[in-house]
Scaffold this motif. Sequence first.
Motif, PDB file in Angstrom:
ATOM      1  N   PHE A  23       0.818  -1.211   0.000  1.00 16.96           N
ATOM      2  CA  PHE A  23       0.000   0.000   0.000  1.00 16.96           C
ATOM      3  C   PHE A  23       0.854   1.264   0.000  1.00 16.96           C
ATOM      4  CE2 PHE A  23      -2.906  -3.243   1.578  1.00 16.96           C
ATOM      5  CZ  PHE A  23      -4.003  -3.004   0.761  1.00 16.96           C
ATOM      6  N   LEU A  24       1.992   1.229   0.661  1.00 17.28           N
ATOM      7  CA  LEU A  24       2.907   2.359   0.592  1.00 17.28           C
ATOM      8  C   LEU A  24       3.473   2.479  -0.820  1.00 17.28           C
ATOM      9  CD1 LEU A  24       4.339   4.655   2.033  1.00 17.28           C
ATOM     10  CD2 LEU A  24       6.107   3.034   2.767  1.00 17.28           C
ATOM     11  N   PHE A  25       3.762   1.368  -1.430  1.00 18.07           N
ATOM     12  CA  PHE A  25       4.224   1.348  -2.827  1.00 18.07           C
ATOM     13  C   PHE A  25       3.188   1.974  -3.747  1.00 18.07           C
ATOM     14  CE2 PHE A  25       3.441  -1.327  -6.652  1.00 18.07           C
ATOM     15  CZ  PHE A  25       4.406  -0.773  -7.478  1.00 18.07           C
ATOM     16  N   LEU A  26       1.933   1.539  -3.617  1.00 20.60           N
ATOM     17  CA  LEU A  26       0.879   2.052  -4.489  1.00 20.60           C
ATOM     18  C   LEU A  26       0.606   3.534  -4.226  1.00 20.60           C
ATOM     19  CD1 LEU A  26      -1.609  -0.964  -4.384  1.00 20.60           C
ATOM     20  CD2 LEU A  26      -0.134  -0.284  -6.281  1.00 20.60           C
ATOM     21  N   GLY A  27       0.659   3.937  -2.956  1.00 17.92           N
ATOM     22  CA  GLY A  27       0.418   5.338  -2.624  1.00 17.92           C
ATOM     23  C   GLY A  27       1.468   6.267  -3.211  1.00 17.92           C
ATOM     24  N   LEU A  28       2.753   5.931  -3.023  1.00 17.60           N
ATOM     25  CA  LEU A  28       3.828   6.774  -3.558  1.00 17.60           C
ATOM     26  C   LEU A  28       3.861   6.738  -5.084  1.00 17.60           C
ATOM     27  CD1 LEU A  28       6.789   6.092  -1.080  1.00 17.60           C
ATOM     28  CD2 LEU A  28       5.332   8.107  -1.216  1.00 17.60           C
ATOM     29  N   LEU A  29       3.658   5.554  -5.656  1.00 18.44           N
ATOM     30  CA  LEU A  29       3.659   5.450  -7.116  1.00 18.44           C
ATOM     31  C   LEU A  29       2.505   6.261  -7.717  1.00 18.44           C
ATOM     32  CD1 LEU A  29       4.989   4.157  -9.598  1.00 18.44           C
ATOM     33  CD2 LEU A  29       3.353   2.267  -9.362  1.00 18.44           C
ATOM     34  N   SER A  30       1.328   6.176  -7.099  1.00 15.76           N
ATOM     35  CA  SER A  30       0.177   6.941  -7.580  1.00 15.76           C
ATOM     36  C   SER A  30       0.452   8.439  -7.518  1.00 15.76           C
ATOM     37  CB  SER A  30      -1.067   6.608  -6.745  1.00 15.76           C
ATOM     38  OG  SER A  30      -1.397   5.255  -6.850  1.00 15.76           O
ATOM     39  N   ALA A  31       1.060   8.877  -6.425  1.00 16.27           N
ATOM     40  CA  ALA A  31       1.377  10.292  -6.278  1.00 16.27           C
ATOM     41  C   ALA A  31       2.303  10.760  -7.398  1.00 16.27           C
ATOM     42  CB  ALA A  31       2.011  10.549  -4.914  1.00 16.27           C
ATOM     43  N   PHE A  32       3.285   9.929  -7.752  1.00 18.13           N
ATOM     44  CA  PHE A  32       4.228  10.323  -8.804  1.00 18.13           C
ATOM     45  C   PHE A  32       3.589  10.287 -10.183  1.00 18.13           C
ATOM     46  CE2 PHE A  32       7.925  10.730  -6.178  1.00 18.13           C
ATOM     47  CZ  PHE A  32       8.784  11.497  -6.956  1.00 18.13           C
ATOM     48  N   VAL A  33       2.765   9.286 -10.469  1.00 16.32           N
ATOM     49  CA  VAL A  33       2.077   9.224 -11.758  1.00 16.32           C
ATOM     50  C   VAL A  33       1.147  10.422 -11.896  1.00 16.32           C
ATOM     51  CG1 VAL A  33       0.423   7.931 -13.158  1.00 16.32           C
ATOM     52  CG2 VAL A  33       2.240   6.721 -11.936  1.00 16.32           C
ATOM     53  N   PHE A  34       0.398  10.710 -10.840  1.00 21.41           N
ATOM     54  CA  PHE A  34      -0.508  11.859 -10.815  1.00 21.41           C
ATOM     55  C   PHE A  34       0.258  13.156 -11.066  1.00 21.41           C
ATOM     56  CE2 PHE A  34      -2.110  15.314  -8.067  1.00 21.41           C
ATOM     57  CZ  PHE A  34      -3.336  15.551  -8.674  1.00 21.41           C
ATOM     58  N   PHE A  35       1.372  13.335 -10.367  1.00 20.97           N
ATOM     59  CA  PHE A  35       2.135  14.568 -10.494  1.00 20.97           C
ATOM     60  C   PHE A  35       2.781  14.674 -11.873  1.00 20.97           C
ATOM     61  CE2 PHE A  35       5.551  17.595  -9.287  1.00 20.97           C
ATOM     62  CZ  PHE A  35       4.741  18.581  -8.757  1.00 20.97           C
ATOM     63  N   ALA A  36       3.191  13.546 -12.434  1.00 17.72           N
ATOM     64  CA  ALA A  36       3.773  13.556 -13.779  1.00 17.72           C
ATOM     65  C   ALA A  36       2.751  14.015 -14.812  1.00 17.72           C
ATOM     66  CB  ALA A  36       4.286  12.163 -14.127  1.00 17.72           C
ATOM     67  N   ILE A  37       1.495  13.630 -14.636  1.00 16.97           N
ATOM     68  CA  ILE A  37       0.448  14.009 -15.599  1.00 16.97           C
ATOM     69  C   ILE A  37       0.105  15.481 -15.483  1.00 16.97           C
ATOM     70  CG2 ILE A  37      -1.958  13.635 -16.273  1.00 16.97           C
ATOM     71  CD1 ILE A  37      -1.603  10.712 -15.347  1.00 16.97           C
ATOM     72  N   VAL A  38      -0.118  15.969 -14.278  1.00 18.23           N
ATOM     73  CA  VAL A  38      -0.548  17.375 -14.130  1.00 18.23           C
ATOM     74  C   VAL A  38       0.550  18.341 -14.564  1.00 18.23           C
ATOM     75  CG1 VAL A  38      -2.207  16.862 -12.306  1.00 18.23           C
ATOM     76  CG2 VAL A  38       0.145  17.469 -11.689  1.00 18.23           C
ATOM     77  N   ASN A  39       1.811  17.904 -14.525  1.00 14.92           N
ATOM     78  CA  ASN A  39       2.896  18.790 -14.949  1.00 14.92           C
ATOM     79  C   ASN A  39       2.952  18.976 -16.457  1.00 14.92           C
ATOM     80  OD1 ASN A  39       4.986  19.946 -12.895  1.00 14.92           O
ATOM     81  ND2 ASN A  39       4.353  17.986 -12.035  1.00 14.92           N
ATOM     82  N   PHE A  40       2.171  18.220 -17.201  1.00 19.57           N
ATOM     83  CA  PHE A  40       2.040  18.484 -18.628  1.00 19.57           C
ATOM     84  C   PHE A  40       1.219  19.753 -18.882  1.00 19.57           C
ATOM     85  CE2 PHE A  40       3.182  13.984 -19.318  1.00 19.57           C
ATOM     86  CZ  PHE A  40       4.041  14.126 -20.396  1.00 19.57           C
TER      87      PHE A  40
END
Length: 477
Positions: free
Chosen positions: A423-440
Amino acid sequence: MHGYKTSSHVKWLNIFWSTSTLAAISRINVRKNQSNRTVNSMISSINLDGWRQKNYWLGWLAISIYAFFWLIDLDISRAGESLFILCFVIAWFSEPDKHLKRHKIFILLLVFLGLQIGVYFFAAERFPEFSDSQVKAGRHMAKLFLCIAIAWWLKGSTRSVLYLLVVLCAGFFASLVFNSSILDWQLGLKGYRVDFSYKNAQHTSVYFGLSLFLGFFWLLHSVFIKASYSKTVLALIITVVSIIGVIITQTRAVWLAIPVTLFCVAIIVIYTSFKSGRFKLSKAKMTAILLGFMVAAGLGAVAFKPFIEKRFEEEERQVISSAIQGNMDDISYSSIGNRLHTWTYALEKIGERPLTGWGPQSRKPLIDEGPFPDWIKDMYGHFHNSYIEIALAYGLIGVLIFAVLTFCIIRGIVKLSKAKHDFLFLGLLSAFVFFAIVNFFESYLIFRTGMYFYILLGGMGLTFYLFDVDARDKRIS
């Protein structure tokens, strides 16, 4: 003669006795000196360990201040930052592990600093009126490498990572109490776009989006391990408040990033389930999860249709249609249109200096030189895309440096999955995927929103790249 022999024997006995005595005394003195050196060494080691321990806890105090106050009082947060940098420098110089001290990750920092120096001389000559601001903007970009210092301090401990996540989220919600009012929430629920007095609604929406993912996976974890009622309820409150916040801040990029991120995570969960069997999901359960996700997305779209329609007005739909057809001349300077026009211009400028870029603060004079209406030049000073900002500032070399650093962060996050911290893996990974998208769609990295995210959450991922996941932290509580 007999008397002579006797006196001779006595003489030799005296010499032997004196020599033996001196040798014994010498051995005693040597042992005493060795003992003194050992004791002194032990005392020195104890003093050094005690000194390191104090520096360690002082560093944690500084990190806590830095993470908690960044949205409440920036001056306090910066004081914590300065103190933490000092603690890290002391810890680095006193680190006995030479391999860790000279880790290859520091090469990236040195290469980037060298690139910054070279780019500065060009930018200062090309835009002399912006030379001072080039230094300030360059310092901001260099601070992103503080994620290395955060990773060093966390030492691969999942408990330390969880503590820092709690402090970060607590700081955001504490700032929300100070910044928001009941009227803001009422206006938001009536359809008005609110920003709760942060920089603007786009940044506020990202704060809610990040807290949504962290709260959501905390909630799943609480349900999965049957955590206490209070923890489950708290995680549920954070998730619900974050969902409402994402809706009423009305940021299209965040609305796009959330379902895309959740879909990616769902694919990862299914893949992991098939490969390792840790999630123990049957085909029926996996099908139910996907259907549930689709139904929830559909119901959400129907329930909040007025909000969505408001953010996709007729003008914006025409802009998207013209862009798909390639008719750039027909695109108006709407919110989306402005991005398309400035991105096209920025790509042309990147092509002129593809390797080392124009400098971190050259974006504003470049916009002033661009083929834009005067009101656009007055209103905007950046290109609404973090990737374009990095390429424009430092060229492909700068992009490559940050790509390698981010790759190391992601590798560290993946290690959490291998260590069964799912769950820590999924939480941090989700945060990075989310942040990578919005930075477009927005230049978050050139603002403190992106800086604090990359330093803190990047440090959380990078710590598992520099160190193995701490074997003492097999469970997350």
